[in-house]
Design an enzyme around this catalytic site. Sequence first.
Site, mmCIF file in Angstrom:
data_model
loop_
_atom_site.group_PDB
_atom_site.id
_atom_site.type_symbol
_atom_site.label_atom_id
_atom_site.label_comp_id
_atom_site.label_asym_id
_atom_site.label_seq_id
_atom_site.Cartn_x
_atom_site.Cartn_y
_atom_site.Cartn_z
ATOM 1 N N ASP A 1 -8.667 -6.107 0.605
ATOM 2 C CA ASP A 1 -7.799 -5.532 1.622
ATOM 3 C C ASP A 1 -6.950 -6.670 2.213
ATOM 4 O OD1 ASP A 1 -6.846 -3.604 3.480
ATOM 5 O OD2 ASP A 1 -8.223 -4.422 4.975
ATOM 6 N N THR B 1 -5.351 -6.819 5.873
ATOM 7 C CA THR B 1 -5.639 -7.127 7.272
ATOM 8 C C THR B 1 -7.134 -7.361 7.498
ATOM 9 O OG1 THR B 1 -3.765 -5.760 7.945
ATOM 10 C CG2 THR B 1 -5.369 -6.333 9.641
ATOM 11 N N ASP C 1 -12.696 -4.638 5.552
ATOM 12 C CA ASP C 1 -13.311 -4.791 6.878
ATOM 13 C C ASP C 1 -13.117 -3.600 7.797
ATOM 14 O OD1 ASP C 1 -10.582 -5.075 7.441
ATOM 15 O OD2 ASP C 1 -11.001 -6.391 9.140
#
Length: 748
Positions: A435, A437, A636
């Site tokens: 991912d 961010t 996350d």
Amino acid sequence: MEKSLSDHYYCPMHCEGDKKYDNVGECPVCGMQLVKEERAPINSAKFRCPMHPEIIRNEPGACPICGMDLVPLKVNVQEEDKSYKTLLHKFTIACIFTIPIFILAMSEMIPNNPLYNITSLKNWNWVQLILSVPVVFYASWMFFQRAWRSIVSWNLNMFTLIGIGAGVAWLFSVVALIFPNVFPNQFKTHHGTVYIYFEAATVILTLVLLGQLLEARAHSKTNSAIKELLKLAPNKATKIVNGKEQVVAINTIQKDDLLRVKPGEKIPVDGSILEGEAVIDESMISGEPIPVEKGKGAAVSSGTINGNKTFVMKAEKVGSETLLAKIIEMVNTASHSKAPIQKLADKISGYFVPIVVAISIITFIVWAIYGPEPSYVYALVNSIAVLIIACPCALGLATPMSVMVGVGKGAQSGVLIKDAESLEKMNKMDVLIIDKTGTITEGKPSVEKIVSADSEFSENDILQKIVSLNSSSEHPLAQAVIHYGEEMKISSKPISNFEAVTGKGVTGMFEGAKLAFGNEKLMEQVKAVISPELHKQVKDEQKMGKTVSYLSEGNRTIGFVVISDKIKASTKEAIHKLQHEGLKVIMFTGDNEDTAKAVSERLSLDGYNAQMLPEDKLREIKYLQTQGKKVAMAGDGINDAPALSQADIGIAMGTGTDVAIESASITLVKGNLNGIVKARLLSHKVMRNIKENLLFALGYNALGIPIAAGILFPLFGLLLSPMIAALAMSFSSLSVIVNALRLRNAKL
């Protein structure tokens, strides 16, 4: 000391997987001594006076007798230490009685044995029988109990072989002593007595006890990582109540309590700094040696150590909710799980004992028919040696010992592994999905500028609407806007009909008008028009790797906000290391095409997919898996949870959401991609260690059993004494544990 109600025990060979037992004892399947599971003493803090041990209190303070400070008490006695002491006592008893038996037996080799001047060989044999009784029926009786249980339940194991081998030698000797005339002459000495094997039986049992003793001590070291983590758990804290400080036990702290942490103290629970600043050593949890500077609002974790400043913190997670407690629980769970490679060892072990017993019987028959005189004596001794030297214990311990030490090593390096299967799979991954961010970037976005696209609204008006709309959102981008609003002294106003649109943004009613804040897909959904000039401005920002979110009111796009999120310093190096190892690294992001492309080119990724919703990430991972790819996914956020669950290995950033961490197989405490490099290297080292252990255990038996059967006798005249076989058997299990312990010194 009373046993804690929450104590659990497990078999070190994991015969029934991760099954736990409520009471200490022996494994009902393999007979091994159960081991106590180490747990964080979250709710069991007690304090004792060092001078008056009868004084035990639930709170820290002074002894009412002598006034000395009470010291933390380890409430749960280490069962493995108790087991070690019990074994040591039994081993001592066994040695006291076995050594005289051995001396008496060996004295027969002395010409004109002076002992025969005292009494006859027959009487000395009776002395050996009497001396052997404490060894067989006290010190080593547990081996025969385990052997009998294994035969009744048909869970054949090492104790089956020991029980049969040593039991046959001892019972044969008793019958030979009491009824010597039932044996043919070839069983008899020149004194007219039958050869007896009390010394063989007792020495074998004593040496097996020695092996168990050494294993108990070595096994305690495999739990060292958990024990070190347990040591991090503080026992007391300084609580601020009505402006006054009170020293309280850790289990009395509740959420929202104010705590003062002084220089050099351990942080008692998870929370955030309210007053002051600190330099905190987090190496014990993150594996990173450099202390971290923290200011007001920064998160702090239980068990980490404060530097040389004082600060006040607010308790946010206590008891089993703290990061340290979760780490200990995760390490415990993973340590007791089975790796797929262990199925091979289990399958071999299932056939192992019957095959060994068959080989022992064949050995007896062959020696009885073809062996030199006294052939039956040779047949008995060699068949017993075959039973004793074979050790399925080493085979059973090969995998769980390596897994336990490896998982502990990972925890000390900031890599938390949920189960042994994940540890094994990590070595086989060929695609890594990441991912953007919070994974590639620091996950701490900041607002660069606010742009108004409508003369009717000033930048402050735009900011007012965005802050109000995001006040109910926990997304990192929303928090960045709120923080910027606070800096600009813009407060939020009431919002109604708030809705978070996953992967797109948020909507709500503000002063009678419908607002939408998010990406281009959200603007399309709410049918908001983006002018060509505005679209070009946004594209220019995105090509520089910035994230841009539009704001619309009704069907008009009235402005946008430019947000930047710094790429983590460790990201590029970590990606290059993973690519060097043959992994393809691909980025999946919900951000726009231009931003994703800019980040991908800067990091030299193998590919990227932009503007992805959670279902898009899930679908793409399934597609890669249909192509035969082994996919690891690192993320996350809540939106990453489905993809993390679908991937062969889900890797969560420890800085991310609880949902992502729950969905993942591996959690990186520090939250950077270097943790994946460590996890892959750890997987490689653990798998190599397991294969070494399996090779050693199988190779040992493949070599030892034929030698015990007497294969070297025709060529070299060499035979393996059952006593030497017992010593070799004990050390084979010990060597597997020692080899596993080498992982503690592995460099990650």
